[in-house]
Scaffold this motif. Structure first.
Motif, PDB file in Angstrom:
ATOM      1  N   VAL A 464      38.125  59.773  36.329  1.00 26.79           N
ATOM      2  CA  VAL A 464      38.441  59.679  37.749  1.00 26.79           C
ATOM      3  C   VAL A 464      37.181  59.375  38.541  1.00 26.79           C
ATOM      4  N   ALA A 465      37.275  58.509  39.503  1.00 23.21           N
ATOM      5  CA  ALA A 465      36.121  58.185  40.338  1.00 23.21           C
ATOM      6  C   ALA A 465      35.689  59.412  41.115  1.00 23.21           C
ATOM      7  N   ALA A 466      34.403  59.435  41.464  1.00 23.63           N
ATOM      8  CA  ALA A 466      33.837  60.608  42.119  1.00 23.63           C
ATOM      9  C   ALA A 466      34.521  60.921  43.441  1.00 23.63           C
ATOM     10  N   ASN A 467      35.067  59.881  44.123  1.00 26.08           N
ATOM     11  CA  ASN A 467      35.681  60.107  45.425  1.00 26.08           C
ATOM     12  C   ASN A 467      37.151  60.491  45.327  1.00 26.08           C
ATOM     13  N   GLU A 468      37.689  60.625  44.105  1.00 24.04           N
ATOM     14  CA  GLU A 468      39.070  61.052  43.927  1.00 24.04           C
ATOM     15  C   GLU A 468      39.095  62.559  43.720  1.00 24.04           C
ATOM     16  N   ALA A 469      39.564  63.274  44.709  1.00 22.03           N
ATOM     17  CA  ALA A 469      39.626  64.731  44.604  1.00 22.03           C
ATOM     18  C   ALA A 469      40.803  65.144  43.726  1.00 22.03           C
ATOM     19  N   ALA A 470      40.581  66.125  42.852  1.00 17.86           N
ATOM     20  CA  ALA A 470      41.649  66.622  41.993  1.00 17.86           C
ATOM     21  C   ALA A 470      42.655  67.394  42.834  1.00 17.86           C
ATOM     22  N   GLU A 471      43.933  67.138  42.596  1.00 16.32           N
ATOM     23  CA  GLU A 471      45.000  67.818  43.334  1.00 16.32           C
ATOM     24  C   GLU A 471      45.535  69.014  42.557  1.00 16.32           C
ATOM     25  N   LEU A 472      45.327  69.011  41.264  1.00 21.23           N
ATOM     26  CA  LEU A 472      45.897  70.013  40.375  1.00 21.23           C
ATOM     27  C   LEU A 472      44.782  70.621  39.524  1.00 21.23           C
ATOM     28  N   PRO A 473      45.031  71.782  38.920  1.00 21.08           N
ATOM     29  CA  PRO A 473      44.022  72.345  38.015  1.00 21.08           C
ATOM     30  C   PRO A 473      43.771  71.419  36.838  1.00 21.08           C
ATOM     31  N   GLN A 474      42.557  71.461  36.312  1.00 24.93           N
ATOM     32  CA  GLN A 474      42.168  70.577  35.214  1.00 24.93           C
ATOM     33  C   GLN A 474      41.810  71.393  33.971  1.00 24.93           C
ATOM     34  N   LEU A 475      41.996  70.782  32.826  1.00 24.55           N
ATOM     35  CA  LEU A 475      41.615  71.440  31.580  1.00 24.55           C
ATOM     36  C   LEU A 475      40.113  71.697  31.561  1.00 24.55           C
ATOM     37  N   ASN A 476      39.739  72.869  31.121  1.00 29.23           N
ATOM     38  CA  ASN A 476      38.330  73.225  30.971  1.00 29.23           C
ATOM     39  C   ASN A 476      37.905  72.867  29.551  1.00 29.23           C
ATOM     40  N   THR A 477      37.078  71.856  29.429  1.00 30.24           N
ATOM     41  CA  THR A 477      36.656  71.394  28.100  1.00 30.24           C
ATOM     42  C   THR A 477      35.261  71.900  27.730  1.00 30.24           C
ATOM     43  N   GLN A 478      34.875  73.032  28.295  1.00 32.77           N
ATOM     44  CA  GLN A 478      33.576  73.628  27.963  1.00 32.77           C
ATOM     45  C   GLN A 478      33.577  74.068  26.503  1.00 32.77           C
ATOM     46  N   ARG A 479      32.672  73.508  25.731  1.00 36.11           N
ATOM     47  CA  ARG A 479      32.612  73.825  24.302  1.00 36.11           C
ATOM     48  C   ARG A 479      32.335  75.310  24.072  1.00 36.11           C
ATOM     49  N   LEU A 480      32.778  75.799  22.926  1.00 38.08           N
ATOM     50  CA  LEU A 480      32.677  77.225  22.630  1.00 38.08           C
ATOM     51  C   LEU A 480      31.227  77.713  22.619  1.00 38.08           C
ATOM     52  N   ALA A 481      30.319  76.855  22.185  1.00 38.14           N
ATOM     53  CA  ALA A 481      28.903  77.254  22.062  1.00 38.14           C
ATOM     54  C   ALA A 481      28.106  77.030  23.334  1.00 38.14           C
TER      55      ALA A 481
END
Length: 619
Positions: A464-481
């Motif tokens: 998504v382009a930087a100027n497109e604000a998210a309308e819904l919650p997003q998946l958190n892809t933070q790695r376990l480590a």
């Protein structure tokens, strides 16, 4: 030579299950069987330490054959061939084409092209596919959702112009608006209006899939195995509904759906997941009354996980992805992508991509995994796991359906919320070492430095382009480590690397065990750890620690001896370094009363403890 055939071991009486249990109880010497040997999975069911033929009596799928409905044993009858796939980001069509031709000569027979939507054109496709013969190579394309129909029309025109045998071509276009809802927080469901036109555009390419269920996104966000399975099924069912309601024949609709699923390090469970997925998907499609059972086959591309990859000790990623690839291959998937080991911190190098390819080629050319169909079929353990995980995945599928379907749940944010909750739980488990990350929170490389490596965020053509604000919650892809890596990188950037000195004294076995535990515990933060053979007095140990310029002194002894050694050592140190007791002895309250604050043991929250130590050290 005698021609008489004898059955081996007929002179031995086969032990009963109860006899096995009785023997195990004797060997456990009074320890609780349930606590010591029965594994409670994240999926909510128990796994026994052994299974027998009698455990499979009620499992109907055990009697099925490879290549036959419900396809639990795979779609193939004669072999276990799968496509070796490598994805290529198309920044420059000519360069991407050169790379594609190169890797095709190195064992790859499936290509994935990631094309920015703004670049989609007939000229780009012609340049990109120059000298590539699509009748011999599976071709997969990913671009902006709004350009998938345009890309499909361009591909068909190109293949017809080149007079390629359209009926023989295999590939896919990654049309998955729901996936973007989950990862980017944007409601793009209106793009689903292109469902029927997209299928119609590909009518002359019967071997091309165009609706993709990218449950690998859930895997890379820390979803539990049953969650990826259940949600993938609901995701696929949503696309079946969209297509059939748009007027696409059910048989045609089912044949246009492809599943891109993640595969994590849980070896046997992942084998079972893919088998269960085929079993359940066949049952779902059957309800639409397709014209043939072949429409009930699930086409799966398995992608090794990014979630468990690490920046430090990154070559361990090769061990992770190798067992993951083995799980996928044994489970009879249709294609595999091995994630390069260096992806957490850089755009994969040519070397890393070569190793990733060779990991699959090794299984094919050396281990002959492509020769045998469903080698896991009949395994008591895997058959049980297949049934158990199928039941849990089916429960989740039904729950989503009863709530209004996958799209409705995605737009409510419920899918993302559930997966992100699992991610949070897994990070908490890693922080307390209930989930091990080899080389990170368990057995870190004591001397390794990052050498400038920094975590990077993977990008794709659908960002998504930087100027497109998210309308819904997003998946958190933070790695376990990732949190441990942040801690260690912060330590590296400090003015001085903290030195943790093991003051080993007293009982030999206990001091050695606790010193080893403490070294692993503290090295996870990037501290320099110094183990020792042992000291005769605490004064001798403290003097040696101060001489070594230690910032931390860890006293390592037995619980009984801490009452004798800990307070004198703490008082002699007199605040000249941080003092830690390795363990949780019965005299802890007495030690705390004397001013000792720091204790590390198996029940400690390793991450929070190390963060607190860094704060005390001014890091």
């Amino acid at each position: 030579m005698s021609n008489i055939k004898e059955k081996l071991f007929t002179e031995f009486t086969a032990p009963t299950t109860q006899e096995w249990l009785d023997k195990i109880e004797v060997d456990l010497k009074g320890a609780d069987f349930q606590k010591r040997l029965v594994w409670r999975t994240n999926e909510g069911f128990n796994v026994q330490p052994f299974y027998r033929l009698e455990d499979l009596k009620e499992l109907k799928a055990v009697d099925s054959l490879p290549g036959e409905f419900p396809f639990v044993r795979g779609n193939k009858k004669d072999n276990n061939l799968w496509y070796v796939r490598q994805d290529i980001k198309v920044d420059d069509a000519k360069a991407a084409n050169a790379k594609a031709l190169d890797v095709l000569n190195k064992g790859v027979d499936s290509l994935g092209f990631l094309i920015p939507g703004k670049d989609v054109s007939a000229e780009l496709v012609a340049t990109l596919l120059n000298d590539i013969l699509p009748q011999y190579v599976e071709l997969n394309f990913c671009t902006c959702q709004r350009h998938c129909l345009e890309l499909a029309e361009i591909l068909v025109a190109y293949f017809k112009e080149k007079n390629y045998p359209l009926a023989e071509l295999k590939g896919s276009i990654n049309f998955d608006p729901i996936g973007k809802i989950l990862t980017k927080g944007k409601d793009v469901s209106e793009v689903l209006s292109q469902a029927k036109p997209l299928v119609e555009a590909l009518k002359e390419l019967p071997g091309y899939k165009c609706f993709n269920v990218n449950s690998v996104k859930l895997n890379n966000a820390g979803a539990y195995i049953y969650q990826e399975l259940g949600y993938a099924l609901a995701w696929g069912a949503e696309y079946l509904n969209v297509l059939t309601e748009a007027g696409v024949d059910a048989t045609e609709a089912a044949k246009r759906i492809k599943f891109n699923m993640g595969v994590s390090e849980n070896y046997f469970m992942e084998i079972a997941k893919f088998r269960a997925a085929r079993l359940l998907w066949a049952q779902i499609v059957k309800q639409y009354e397709p014209k043939c059972d072949c429409a009930c086959q699930m086409n799966v591309c398995a992608i090794t996980s990014e979630y468990n990859q690490t920046l430090f000790d990154s070559y361990v990623n090769l061990l992770r992805s190798q067992t993951e690839t083995m799980s996928a291959a044994i489970a009879n998937v249709d294609s595999i992508i091995v994630t390069p080991f260096d992806k957490p911190y850089e755009v994969p190098t040519e070397f890393a991509e070569r190793i990733a390819r060779n990991q699959q080629l090794l299984l094919k050319e050396e281990a002959h995994f492509d020769k045998l169909v469903d080698v896991s079929g009949g395994s008591y353990t895997i058959e049980h796991l297949t049934d158990a995980i199928a039941k849990e995945g089916w429960k989740l599928f039904l729950a989503v359906e009863e709530a209004g379907g996958f799209l409705a749940e995605a737009l409510k944010g419920n899918i993302v919320s559930a997966v992100n909750t699992s991610n949070t739980k897994r990070h908490a488990a890693a922080a307390t070492r209930r989930e091990f990350i080899l080389g990170t929170n368990q057995f870190p490389n004591f001397t390794e430095k990052s050498d400038g490596k920094e975590p990077c965020v993977s990008l794709c053509c659908n960002t998504v382009a930087a100027n497109e604000a998210a309308e819904l919650p997003q998946l958190n892809t933070q790695r376990l480590a990732s949190e441990f890596e942040d801690l260690r990188l912060a330590t590296e950037k400090a003015a001085k690397q903290p030195i943790a000195f093991m003051l080993t004294i007293g009982n030999l076995a206990m001091r050695q065990a606790r010193a080893q535990f403490s070294c692993n515990f503290l090295a996870a933060a990037g501290y320099k750890v110094m183990d020792n053979l042992g000291f005769k007095t605490v004064e001798e140990g403290v003097d040696a620690a101060l001489k070594a310029n230690a910032d931390i002194v860890v006293i390592c002894s037995s619980d009984d001896e801490y009452a004798e050694y800990a307070i004198p050592a703490f008082q002699y140190l007199n605040g000249r370094a941080m003092f830690i007791v390795a363990g949780a002895p019965a005299c802890s309250e007495d030690l705390k009363a004397a001013g000792i604050e720091n204790f590390i043991h198996v029940k400690s929250n390793q991450l929070e403890t190390l963060r607190a130590y860094n704060a005390k050290l001014g890091i």
